[in-house]
Design a protein around this motif. Structure first.
Motif, PDB file in Angstrom:
ATOM      1  N   ARG A 216      -2.443   5.366   7.276  1.00  0.00           N
ATOM      2  CA  ARG A 216      -2.763   4.051   7.884  1.00  0.00           C
ATOM      3  C   ARG A 216      -2.551   4.411   9.302  1.00  0.00           C
ATOM      4  O   ARG A 216      -1.377   4.496   9.899  1.00  0.00           O
ATOM      5  CB  ARG A 216      -1.770   3.035   7.330  1.00  0.00           C
TER       6      ARG A 216
ATOM      7  N   PRO B 264      -4.778 -10.170  -0.519  1.00  0.00           N
ATOM      8  CA  PRO B 264      -4.243  -8.779  -0.617  1.00  0.00           C
ATOM      9  C   PRO B 264      -2.790  -8.630  -0.105  1.00  0.00           C
ATOM     10  O   PRO B 264      -2.173  -7.453  -0.204  1.00  0.00           O
ATOM     11  CB  PRO B 264      -5.203  -7.984   0.455  1.00  0.00           C
ATOM     12  N   GLY B 265      -2.122  -9.712   0.158  1.00  0.00           N
ATOM     13  CA  GLY B 265      -0.867  -9.677   0.890  1.00  0.00           C
ATOM     14  C   GLY B 265      -0.829  -8.957   2.021  1.00  0.00           C
ATOM     15  O   GLY B 265      -1.849  -8.181   2.323  1.00  0.00           O
ATOM     16  N   PRO B 266       0.069  -9.291   2.970  1.00  0.00           N
ATOM     17  CA  PRO B 266       1.268 -10.290   2.874  1.00  0.00           C
ATOM     18  C   PRO B 266       0.416 -11.563   3.024  1.00  0.00           C
ATOM     19  O   PRO B 266      -0.049 -11.740   3.856  1.00  0.00           O
ATOM     20  CB  PRO B 266       2.178  -9.845   3.829  1.00  0.00           C
TER      21      PRO B 266
ATOM     22  N   ARG C 146      -9.656  -5.424   7.847  1.00  0.00           N
ATOM     23  CA  ARG C 146     -10.492  -4.261   6.936  1.00  0.00           C
ATOM     24  C   ARG C 146     -10.481  -4.403   5.616  1.00  0.00           C
ATOM     25  O   ARG C 146     -11.418  -3.884   4.862  1.00  0.00           O
ATOM     26  CB  ARG C 146      -9.549  -3.063   7.331  1.00  0.00           C
TER      27      ARG C 146
ATOM     28  N   ARG D 172      -4.911 -13.293   5.319  1.00  0.00           N
ATOM     29  CA  ARG D 172      -4.162 -13.593   6.229  1.00  0.00           C
ATOM     30  C   ARG D 172      -4.944 -13.575   7.707  1.00  0.00           C
ATOM     31  O   ARG D 172      -5.802 -12.548   7.743  1.00  0.00           O
ATOM     32  CB  ARG D 172      -3.017 -12.476   6.180  1.00  0.00           C
TER      33      ARG D 172
ATOM     34  N   THR E 274       0.898  -1.222   0.047  1.00  0.00           N
ATOM     35  CA  THR E 274      -0.165  -0.186   0.069  1.00  0.00           C
ATOM     36  C   THR E 274       0.894   1.363  -0.078  1.00  0.00           C
ATOM     37  O   THR E 274       0.722   2.233  -0.703  1.00  0.00           O
ATOM     38  CB  THR E 274      -1.031  -0.014   1.324  1.00  0.00           C
TER      39      THR E 274
ATOM     40  N   HIS F 112     -10.534  -0.459   4.403  1.00  0.00           N
ATOM     41  CA  HIS F 112      -9.300  -0.336   3.468  1.00  0.00           C
ATOM     42  C   HIS F 112      -9.797  -0.070   1.931  1.00  0.00           C
ATOM     43  O   HIS F 112      -9.475  -1.027   1.233  1.00  0.00           O
ATOM     44  CB  HIS F 112      -8.620  -1.644   3.516  1.00  0.00           C
TER      45      HIS F 112
ATOM     46  N   GLN G  25      -7.817  -0.641  -0.989  1.00  0.00           N
ATOM     47  CA  GLN G  25      -7.581  -2.198  -1.501  1.00  0.00           C
ATOM     48  C   GLN G  25      -8.875  -2.513  -2.246  1.00  0.00           C
ATOM     49  O   GLN G  25      -8.630  -3.439  -3.154  1.00  0.00           O
ATOM     50  CB  GLN G  25      -7.388  -2.806  -0.305  1.00  0.00           C
TER      51      GLN G  25
ATOM     52  N   GLN H  40      -5.193 -11.986  11.306  1.00  0.00           N
ATOM     53  CA  GLN H  40      -4.587 -10.743  11.413  1.00  0.00           C
ATOM     54  C   GLN H  40      -4.141 -11.030  13.157  1.00  0.00           C
ATOM     55  O   GLN H  40      -4.847 -10.374  14.081  1.00  0.00           O
ATOM     56  CB  GLN H  40      -5.765  -9.684  11.618  1.00  0.00           C
TER      57      GLN H  40
HETATM   58  C1  NCD Z   1      -3.670  -5.769   4.136  1.00  0.00           C
HETATM   59  C2  NCD Z   1      -3.997  -4.858   5.437  1.00  0.00           C
HETATM   60  O1  NCD Z   1      -3.026  -4.150   5.877  1.00  0.00           O
HETATM   61  O2  NCD Z   1      -4.960  -4.577   6.074  1.00  0.00           O
HETATM   62  N1  NCD Z   1      -2.623  -5.518   3.434  1.00  0.00           N
HETATM   63  C3  NCD Z   1      -2.548  -4.633   2.432  1.00  0.00           C
HETATM   64  O3  NCD Z   1      -2.630  -3.666   2.537  1.00  0.00           O
HETATM   65  N2  NCD Z   1      -2.162  -5.088   1.338  1.00  0.00           N
HETATM   66  C4  NCD Z   1      -3.992  -7.075   4.507  1.00  0.00           C
HETATM   67  C5  NCD Z   1      -3.087  -7.753   5.840  1.00  0.00           C
HETATM   68  O4  NCD Z   1      -2.386  -6.997   6.392  1.00  0.00           O
HETATM   69  O5  NCD Z   1      -3.219  -8.868   6.050  1.00  0.00           O
END
Ligand code: NCD
Length: 298
Positions: free
Chosen positions: A99, A257-259, A162, A217, A50, A129, A132, A219
């Motif tokens: 963020r 969305p990664g990671p 999010r 992922r 991001t 988010h 995203q 969290q």
């Molecule tokens: C996400 C986030 O930060 O919400 N990552 C992102 O912005 N691509 C998802 C995550 O952290 O698992």
């Protein structure tokens, strides 16, 4: 557009316009509409995709960008985010990409600055988010003709994600009627609009014939110690493996969305397989963020 704080601030027409603008930036030369603007990246939580894609997007539009490292900024001395922003405004910064771990912080900042600056949400707590969601919708649109006919499965920790909250809202705005949420009960969200949503605790049932699969992922940083699911057990019950992927439509796309935590929510063969569009999401991240930044000045 003054601020970009919540995907639900847009109706379907407005969201489709942003998607068109993002797609155009992938196909045509872009106008340097942010020349002479200073943009600040204020990230109070870790980020790779991001933060870097907002930076690249801002630079491609001609802006100058400042990356504030919160670990060595005056935030460490007790300065509020609002004071940091007003000080940077006093130096001429016009756009703040934020963020933060608090759900409501970006909304509060946007309400406070009014029309004196542009506030862009780069991920807030567990709540939103929206950039995203925009890049995810762009990726789906590039593969699938019509949002209304899609069935979309989202697997994993939606309670703390999010991304899931914003993606579900975006899919609903775009008219998707079939959203399958696949997760153990304790990882399901409790605060979403239920339109078109079916919950599955069994992954095989939830994946049957879907067009789009979004994996998430766990969290862990937002979970209380003691309730964090065991990674091996989670993979056995909810991990996206090639055998499970075969239950979806043959042309289903796989998103994340990664990671990624490989071997927890997704198997290597799926993450790197031919149905994966995960790196295309990353490319689209720059385009979506260019569309967001450009919409603040046009
Ligand atoms: C996400 C986030 O930060 O919400 N990552 C992102 O912005 N691509 C998802 C995550 O952290 O698992």
């Amino acid at each position: 557009m003054q601020h970009f704080v919540d995907i639900a601030q847009f109706n379907q027409v407005e969201l489709l316009e942003l998607l068109n603008s993002a797609q155009d930036s992938l196909e045509q030369p872009v106008e340097q509409c942010l020349q002479n603007h200073f943009v600040a990246n204020l990230f109070f939580e870790p980020s790779t995709r991001t933060r870097c894609s907002f930076e690249i997007a801002a630079k491609r539009l001609g802006a100058k960008i400042i990356n504030l490292d919160s670990s060595c900024s005056s935030a460490q001395k007790g300065e509020t985010v609002m004071d940091t922003i007003t000080n940077l405004q006093a130096m001429g910064v016009t756009h703040f990409i934020i963020r933060h771990q608090q759900n409501s912080l970006v909304d509060e900042v946007a309400a406070h600055v009014g029309d004196s600056a542009h506030i862009i949400n780069a991920g807030c707590g567990t709540s939103q988010h929206p950039s995203q969601a925009l890049l995810d919708m762009l990726t789906i649109q590039q593969h699938k003709k019509n949002f209304a006919d899609l069935s979309v499965a989202i697997i994993g920790d939606m309670k703390h994600s999010r991304v899931a909250h914003s993606d579900i809202a975006a899919l609903q705005i775009l008219g998707v009627h079939k959203i399958h949420l696949i997760a153990p009960v304790n990882l399901l969200p409790t605060d979403i609009k239920q339109t078109g949503i079916t919950v599955f605790n069994n992954i095989d049932e939830g994946l049957a014939d879907v067009d789009v699969i979004m994996t998430l992922r766990m969290q862990k940083e937002r979970m209380q110690a003691g309730i964090i699911p065991d990674a091996t057990e989670f993979f056995q019950q909810y991990g996206l493996t090639p055998a499970r992927l075969a239950l979806a439509k043959p042309d289903a796309i796989v998103m994340h969305p990664g990671p990624m935590n490989r071997g927890v929510e997704i198997a290597n063969d799926v993450a790197d397989g031919k149905q994966s569009v995960i790196l295309q999401q990353v490319t689209n991240g720059v385009a979506a963020r260019m569309a967001i930044l450009a919409a603040t000045v046009t």
